[in-house]
Design a protein around this motif. Structure first.
Motif, mmCIF file in Angstrom:
data_model
loop_
_atom_site.group_PDB
_atom_site.id
_atom_site.type_symbol
_atom_site.label_atom_id
_atom_site.label_comp_id
_atom_site.label_asym_id
_atom_site.label_seq_id
_atom_site.Cartn_x
_atom_site.Cartn_y
_atom_site.Cartn_z
ATOM 1 N N PRO A 67 -14.246 9.276 12.274
ATOM 2 C CA PRO A 67 -12.752 9.264 11.947
ATOM 3 C C PRO A 67 -12.409 10.400 10.820
ATOM 4 C CG PRO A 67 -14.070 7.944 10.234
ATOM 5 C CD PRO A 67 -15.004 8.546 11.247
ATOM 6 N N LEU A 68 -10.761 10.457 11.154
ATOM 7 C CA LEU A 68 -10.116 11.444 10.240
ATOM 8 C C LEU A 68 -9.594 10.231 9.359
ATOM 9 C CD1 LEU A 68 -9.008 14.154 9.508
ATOM 10 C CD2 LEU A 68 -6.997 13.635 11.129
ATOM 11 N N LEU A 69 -9.921 10.556 8.183
ATOM 12 C CA LEU A 69 -9.217 9.637 7.083
ATOM 13 C C LEU A 69 -7.922 10.162 6.470
ATOM 14 C CD1 LEU A 69 -9.971 7.091 5.518
ATOM 15 C CD2 LEU A 69 -11.155 8.623 3.772
ATOM 16 N N VAL A 70 -7.175 9.411 6.748
ATOM 17 C CA VAL A 70 -5.737 9.982 5.851
ATOM 18 C C VAL A 70 -5.437 8.987 4.739
ATOM 19 C CG1 VAL A 70 -3.247 10.542 6.460
ATOM 20 C CG2 VAL A 70 -4.859 10.484 8.457
ATOM 21 N N THR A 71 -5.156 9.546 3.765
ATOM 22 C CA THR A 71 -5.078 9.041 2.402
ATOM 23 C C THR A 71 -3.502 9.378 1.924
ATOM 24 O OG1 THR A 71 -5.858 10.416 0.864
ATOM 25 C CG2 THR A 71 -7.435 8.772 2.119
ATOM 26 N N PRO A 72 -3.199 8.738 0.661
ATOM 27 C CA PRO A 72 -1.950 9.353 0.360
ATOM 28 C C PRO A 72 -2.171 10.743 -0.354
ATOM 29 C CG PRO A 72 -2.133 6.985 -0.494
ATOM 30 C CD PRO A 72 -3.311 7.641 0.282
ATOM 31 N N ARG A 73 -3.256 11.082 -0.427
ATOM 32 C CA ARG A 73 -3.751 12.322 -1.094
ATOM 33 C C ARG A 73 -3.790 13.594 -0.041
ATOM 34 N NH1 ARG A 73 -5.705 8.248 -3.324
ATOM 35 N NH2 ARG A 73 -7.778 8.303 -2.162
ATOM 36 N N GLY A 74 -4.117 13.270 1.260
ATOM 37 C CA GLY A 74 -4.506 14.257 2.137
ATOM 38 C C GLY A 74 -5.308 13.495 3.254
ATOM 39 N N ALA A 75 -5.828 14.474 4.160
ATOM 40 C CA ALA A 75 -6.622 14.088 5.090
ATOM 41 C C ALA A 75 -8.045 14.769 5.016
ATOM 42 C CB ALA A 75 -6.093 14.722 6.455
ATOM 43 N N LEU A 76 -9.071 13.851 5.529
ATOM 44 C CA LEU A 76 -10.497 14.447 5.572
ATOM 45 C C LEU A 76 -11.313 13.873 6.522
ATOM 46 C CD1 LEU A 76 -12.319 15.639 3.227
ATOM 47 C CD2 LEU A 76 -12.910 13.259 2.415
ATOM 48 N N ARG A 83 0.992 -1.186 -0.154
ATOM 49 C CA ARG A 83 -0.031 0.118 -0.073
ATOM 50 C C ARG A 83 0.907 1.210 -0.057
ATOM 51 N NH1 ARG A 83 -5.450 -0.674 2.121
ATOM 52 N NH2 ARG A 83 -5.161 1.230 3.152
ATOM 53 N N PRO A 84 0.421 2.325 -0.521
ATOM 54 C CA PRO A 84 1.139 3.523 -0.629
ATOM 55 C C PRO A 84 1.389 4.067 0.573
ATOM 56 C CG PRO A 84 -0.869 4.042 -1.680
ATOM 57 C CD PRO A 84 -0.863 2.559 -1.481
ATOM 58 N N ALA A 85 2.402 5.154 0.783
ATOM 59 C CA ALA A 85 2.575 5.837 2.269
ATOM 60 C C ALA A 85 1.465 6.943 2.007
ATOM 61 C CB ALA A 85 3.964 6.354 2.265
ATOM 62 N N LEU A 86 1.016 7.158 3.352
ATOM 63 C CA LEU A 86 -0.069 8.154 3.492
ATOM 64 C C LEU A 86 0.594 9.602 3.773
ATOM 65 C CD1 LEU A 86 -2.510 6.074 5.991
ATOM 66 C CD2 LEU A 86 -2.462 6.090 3.398
ATOM 67 N N ASP A 87 -0.323 10.503 3.654
ATOM 68 C CA ASP A 87 0.193 12.073 3.820
ATOM 69 C C ASP A 87 0.066 12.426 5.279
ATOM 70 O OD1 ASP A 87 0.715 14.809 3.809
ATOM 71 O OD2 ASP A 87 -0.674 15.163 1.900
ATOM 72 N N VAL A 88 1.180 12.043 5.864
ATOM 73 C CA VAL A 88 1.240 12.079 7.495
ATOM 74 C C VAL A 88 1.272 13.617 7.570
ATOM 75 C CG1 VAL A 88 2.258 11.576 9.551
ATOM 76 C CG2 VAL A 88 2.192 9.996 7.684
ATOM 77 N N GLY A 89 1.724 14.307 6.820
ATOM 78 C CA GLY A 89 1.900 15.869 7.139
ATOM 79 C C GLY A 89 0.582 16.331 7.210
#
Length: 693
Positions: A675-684, A643-649
């Motif tokens: 939840p706060l959803l964290v994906t490779p593209r950001g957080a939502l 799985r790709p790394a998530l956008d932790v920043g």
């Protein structure tokens, strides 16, 4: 606001009200100690019967002294306490030490009396320590107004327990450590723990501040004062478990704070948190020498394989590293030792110490000189050769003399290296170990104490930021007040967080089927339907996901409304959950430490997994990333099993925004995004709730 405590620690004159010849009375113990000042300042003993006390003429009242008194110790029965305080203020007292008990620790009525006395003292521009305290002492100004002697030294002890203070003194004495000041906190009606920490931080005679506290008062102010102290602050506290919390509530009217909050506050403020008086003494002894490790790599050096293995386990269990030494360093060590010696780490003399005691010193020096080592633990028999009883050769033998010479060589090498050496010895009182203690090298009998000392001397583990740079030091940030909101319903909370910079999917609140159909045409599916005004929507069946189109949305609404009859619902765009991780971010108002942030693995399994971290809120994005990377499940953030790394920043930025918005509004007892959803593209943020205070 900074308070001037000069009248408390270095008064121009002192009176002991309630001084007595009766050894059973506390006024007797205080008077005995006060006389040790030997004329440093005028001392007046006051007893309403007059006569003599301890061979000195006693005044019958403060007024009868005939001159102002700057500090008054009040040790009288409860019924006469208020009158005694009023008399002290009338006689010009600038500080009052109230031994008398029977106030806030007894309940609400006692608290009212206590508060009234404290108000009068403050209005007069004076200071009050206590009530229900055991006195104060300052060895640097020869002020002895506690029932016991405290050996002079560089540690300021601020304690809510007299007996624990005495135990700490016994544990520090073998290390040659003593006290600059002692203050019994009592009920903290006026002078607080925060005032005392701030003053001890400015005190030239104090090198470290030790605290035993059950009631922090303003816990956040305590953390901030400790963070600004510029000196080590070491804390022992009670109330982190059910039994100790019951004890604390019955002693000095204490209110305890949950262990998670205390741990987070100490970490953020750089406070060393300890669990027992023994551990407190261990940490203070380690910090007193002032030699800190630059990293967390420890070389374990021993004269027996068993001691080396046990010590290595203890060091690693404490969170430090015992790395294998490089081939070049092993070769250098092999040149110093004999063939049987192990040089990988642990480094084991394997009997060479009996043939050549100076091998201890040469090996310690080589390890301290290496860039691969941040600290050294010497463990085992060292000290036994020069011990007065037992050992090989005894105190007069060649081995004893050789070991003592090696100890003196180590004592020269350690200060010059600037790195810490900690010793565990079977013979901690031996002449060799005393030679090490004389230059500030901690020596312990138990290996677990030696490992804890090394932890105190090591920097905190600091995961790198996304850029690879180390996170900055943590400091508690003060909350910034904001305009309060009204009823924090679901959409009000969403709008507040969106304004703070937290992204949410499109959503509309609806109250009818017509409004629902209109919302469905504003943004495309799939949709989520939520019943509002339910605290835990998922548990009540108030959330339906992945509704493909308008008709599916209408059908779900009809079914849900028939079951729940909620006054309104939320129609939202369904987020893509396929490559994300769900987090939880919450802030609640702690009665002592104010807003406290929690981050962790979120979704419906939050309580089951319990993978969360705490911090004083608000937190910066850098601090938030440090918390996230400290979770047990942090590996998920960097991508696992392809799985790709998530956008932790982006997640850290969202955490910072959520905690800032919540901390600014004390009218919220809790605010949570889960939840706060964290994906490779950001957080939502996918859901939020707020609970009014």
């Amino acid at each position: 606001m900074r308070r001037d405590l000069t009248a408390l620690f270095d008064p121009a004159s002192v009176a002991v009200l309630g001084a007595s010849d009766d050894p059973a009375k506390y006024g007797h113990a205080i008077a005995v100690q006060a006389l040790r000042a030997n004329g440093r300042r005028p001392l007046h003993l006051v007893n309403r019967r007059g006569g003599t006390v301890l061979g000195r003429t006693a005044a019958t009242s403060l007024g009868a002294i005939g001159e102002p008194v700057e500090l008054v110790v009040v040790s009288v029965p409860q019924a006469g306490f208020e009158d005694a305080v009023d008399e002290a203020l009338a006689c010009g007292a600038r500080a009052i030490v109230a031994i008398t008990a029977g106030f806030a620790e007894l309940g609400a009525a006692g608290l009212v009396r206590q508060q009234a006395v404290a108000d009068r003292v403050r209005a007069a521009g004076a200071l009050l320590v206590g009530p229900n305290c055991l006195g104060v002492a300052d060895n640097t100004t020869e002020l002895f107004l506690a029932s016991d002697r405290f050996a002079p030294g560089g540690i300021a002890l601020l304690s809510q327990s007299g007996n624990l203070a005495l135990e700490l003194q016994l544990r520090l004495a073998p290390q040659g450590l003593g006290f600059s000041r002692f203050v019994s906190l009592g009920n903290q009606a006026d002078v607080t723990l925060v005032d005392l920490v701030a003053d001890c931080a400015r005190h030239e005679g104090t090198r470290a501040i030790a605290v035993y506290a059950e009631d922090f008062g303003d816990g956040r102010a305590f953390a901030e004062a400790a963070a600004r102290a510029g000196k080590p602050v070491v804390l022992l506290t009670a109330g982190r478990g059910d039994a100790s919390a019951r004890s604390a509530k019955s002693h000095t009217g204490a209110l305890t704070t949950s262990g998670d909050v205390v741990i987070a506050a100490c970490r953020d403020a750089g406070i060393e948190l300890t669990r027992t008086p023994r551990e407190l003494a261990c940490v203070l002894g380690a910090l007193d020498a002032g030699r800190r490790a630059r990293g967390r790599r420890v070389a374990v050096f021993t004269d027996g394989g068993g001691h080396g293995s046990i010590a290595a386990d203890a060091v690693e269990s404490a969170g430090l590293a015992v790395p294998e030494l490089s081939a070049p360093l092993q070769a250098d060590l092999a040149d110093l030792l004999w063939r049987q010696s192990a040089v990988g780490n642990p480094v084991d003399l394997a009997g060479m110490g009996e043939q050549d005691p100076m091998s201890y010193a040469r090996t310690v020096r080589a390890l301290l000189d290496s860039d691969e080592v941040d600290a050294v633990l010497l463990t085992g028999y060292f000290g036994g050769y020069a011990a007065a009883e037992g050992g090989l050769g005894g105190a007069e033998g060649a081995l004893g003399a050789g070991e003592l010479a090696a100890a003196e060589a180590i004592a020269d090498a350690v200060p010059a290296s600037g790195k810490p050496l900690v010793v565990q010895s079977m013979y901690p009182s031996s002449p060799s170990c005393q030679a090490l203690r004389a230059v500030g090298i901690p020596v312990h009998e138990a290996v677990e104490d030696a490992a804890r000392a090394l932890v105190a001397l090591a920097p905190s583990p600091a995961p790198a930021t996304e850029s690879g740079a180390p996170c900055p030091a943590l400091q508690p940030l003060p909350p910034v007040a904001a305009e309060p909101v009204g009823d924090p319903d679901y959409h009000v909370t969403r709008r507040l967080l969106e304004t703070a910079g937290v992204p949410f999917p499109p959503a509309r609140e609806i109250r009818s089927e017509d409004e629902l159909r209109a919302a469905a045409r504003e943004f495309s599916g799939p949709y989520v339907l939520k019943a509002l005004h339910l605290l835990h929507k998922s548990d009540a069946g108030g959330v339906v996901l992945r509704l493909a189109d308008e008709e599916a949305l209408v059908a779900a609404h009809r079914s849900m409304h028939a079951r729940l009859g909620a006054p309104s619902y939320s129609v939202e765009a369904m987020a893509d959950l396929s490559d994300g991780v769900e987090l939880i971010v919450g802030v609640n108002q702690d009665p002592r430490f104010g807003p406290v942030a929690m981050v962790g693995l979120g979704g419906v399994l939050t309580e089951v997994l319990g993978d969360v971290a705490f911090a004083l809120a608000p937190v910066t994005a850098e601090h938030a990333e440090r918390l996230l990377r400290g979770l047990r499940s942090a590996a998920l953030l960097d991508g696992v099993r392809g799985r790709p790394a998530l956008d932790v920043g982006a997640a850290a930025q969202a955490v910072a925004a959520i905690t800032a918005a919540a901390a600014a509004r004390p009218e919220f007892a809790e605010l949570e995004v889960n939840p706060l959803l964290v994906t490779p593209r950001g957080a939502l943020a996918l859901d939020s709730r707020a609970v009014p205070a």
